[in-house]
Design a protein around this motif. Sequence first.
Motif, PDB file in Angstrom:
ATOM      1  N   TRP A 240       0.823  -1.203   0.000  1.00  0.00           N
ATOM      2  CA  TRP A 240       0.000   0.000   0.000  1.00  0.00           C
ATOM      3  C   TRP A 240       0.859   1.255   0.000  1.00  0.00           C
ATOM      4  O   TRP A 240       0.512   2.271  -0.585  1.00  0.00           O
ATOM      5  N   GLY A 241       2.018   1.219   0.627  1.00  0.00           N
ATOM      6  CA  GLY A 241       2.860   2.402   0.759  1.00  0.00           C
ATOM      7  C   GLY A 241       3.875   2.571  -0.345  1.00  0.00           C
ATOM      8  O   GLY A 241       4.999   2.997  -0.089  1.00  0.00           O
ATOM      9  N   THR A 242       3.570   2.213  -1.588  1.00  0.00           N
ATOM     10  CA  THR A 242       4.548   2.358  -2.667  1.00  0.00           C
ATOM     11  C   THR A 242       4.785   3.826  -3.026  1.00  0.00           C
ATOM     12  O   THR A 242       5.880   4.207  -3.409  1.00  0.00           O
ATOM     13  N   PHE A 243       3.763   4.666  -2.919  1.00  0.00           N
ATOM     14  CA  PHE A 243       3.913   6.106  -3.089  1.00  0.00           C
ATOM     15  C   PHE A 243       4.715   6.483  -4.340  1.00  0.00           C
ATOM     16  O   PHE A 243       5.661   7.249  -4.288  1.00  0.00           O
ATOM     17  N   GLY A 244       4.322   5.919  -5.445  1.00  0.00           N
ATOM     18  CA  GLY A 244       4.961   6.282  -6.702  1.00  0.00           C
ATOM     19  C   GLY A 244       6.351   5.727  -6.860  1.00  0.00           C
ATOM     20  O   GLY A 244       7.210   6.361  -7.475  1.00  0.00           O
ATOM     21  N   GLY A 245       6.607   4.558  -6.317  1.00  0.00           N
ATOM     22  CA  GLY A 245       7.900   3.916  -6.472  1.00  0.00           C
ATOM     23  C   GLY A 245       8.778   4.003  -5.252  1.00  0.00           C
ATOM     24  O   GLY A 245       9.832   3.371  -5.197  1.00  0.00           O
ATOM     25  N   ALA A 246       8.387   4.773  -4.238  1.00  0.00           N
ATOM     26  CA  ALA A 246       9.197   4.897  -3.030  1.00  0.00           C
ATOM     27  C   ALA A 246       9.089   3.636  -2.187  1.00  0.00           C
ATOM     28  O   ALA A 246       8.033   3.033  -2.087  1.00  0.00           O
ATOM     29  N   ASN A 247      10.195   3.234  -1.594  1.00  0.00           N
ATOM     30  CA  ASN A 247      10.152   2.122  -0.646  1.00  0.00           C
ATOM     31  C   ASN A 247      10.560   2.601   0.740  1.00  0.00           C
ATOM     32  O   ASN A 247      10.949   1.810   1.590  1.00  0.00           O
ATOM     33  N   MET A 248      10.452   3.919   0.951  1.00  0.00           N
ATOM     34  CA  MET A 248      10.834   4.500   2.236  1.00  0.00           C
ATOM     35  C   MET A 248       9.980   5.722   2.534  1.00  0.00           C
ATOM     36  O   MET A 248       9.637   6.500   1.635  1.00  0.00           O
TER      37      MET A 248
END
Length: 286
Positions: free
Chosen positions: A83-91
């Motif tokens: 759910w927390g991919t945020f446009g490709g972010a993993n942090m």
Amino acid sequence: MKMRLLATAAGFAAAILATATPASAQEEPAKPVTVTGSVGIVSEYRFRGVSQSDRELAVQGGITVSHESGFYVGTWGSNLSGWGTFGGANMELDLIAGFKAPIGEGATIDVGATWYMYPGGFDNTDFIEPYAKLSGTTGPLSLTAGVAYAPKQEALGAWYATGLDAANGVYTDPGDKNYNLYLWGDAAAGIPDTGLTVKAHIGYSKGNKGLGPFATSVAPTGEYWDWLIGADYVIPGTPLTLGVAYIDTDIGKGESAYLQPSFSRGQDGTGSIAGSTIIGSLTAAF
């Protein structure tokens, strides 16, 4: 505010360790600037009852620099997935600044803002959220009431009306902006001579119903409650704290059905990421 077991455990640990500090150390003059922090692991990272790590392990850490005037700045980070991919972010990387001051015997007011950043992702998933907290302590009991209000921003908008739209990459209303309101209360009580602290949390979210850029949302169903009941144990002679907590929300399967598959574990349409769970944590505070 955030349902980070790491941050909560670190705060309780610091309070308990402080009571065990030798008198000679306590009598030393207060420093104008202090640095505190924590690092640890949690079995799952939940943000206001919703998993940000796809119900998997998360490594988290933070540091705060405080001035004797009451002003402070800090940062906090955690890995993400699902759910927390945020446009490709993993942090997730949060930048925090505020002011804290006593307003009476045993009471403290704390006002500030958190900037939620997602390095490696897209800028329109970042957002700012001002907050205010009122805390009080009496004996072993501490209570906190807080409000956080994020003004209208693209990251909080309903770009996708449904999870299916998000899965197909079809924007319903690109560029939409919305707000989010979060109210919460925390309670903690240390059990004398045990190193054990029991704690509870309840929160209420109201904001954008739908999914923002890259199928993210602070209040995915528009309005819901989250809660926590748990305990922390400071390991004697160490800076370590063990924590365990039960977390749940009132988001039901029917209420969140329109969010599928984006609101599911693995984003495959199965396994809610907002259902009840038990989370464990191990924290080192400094």
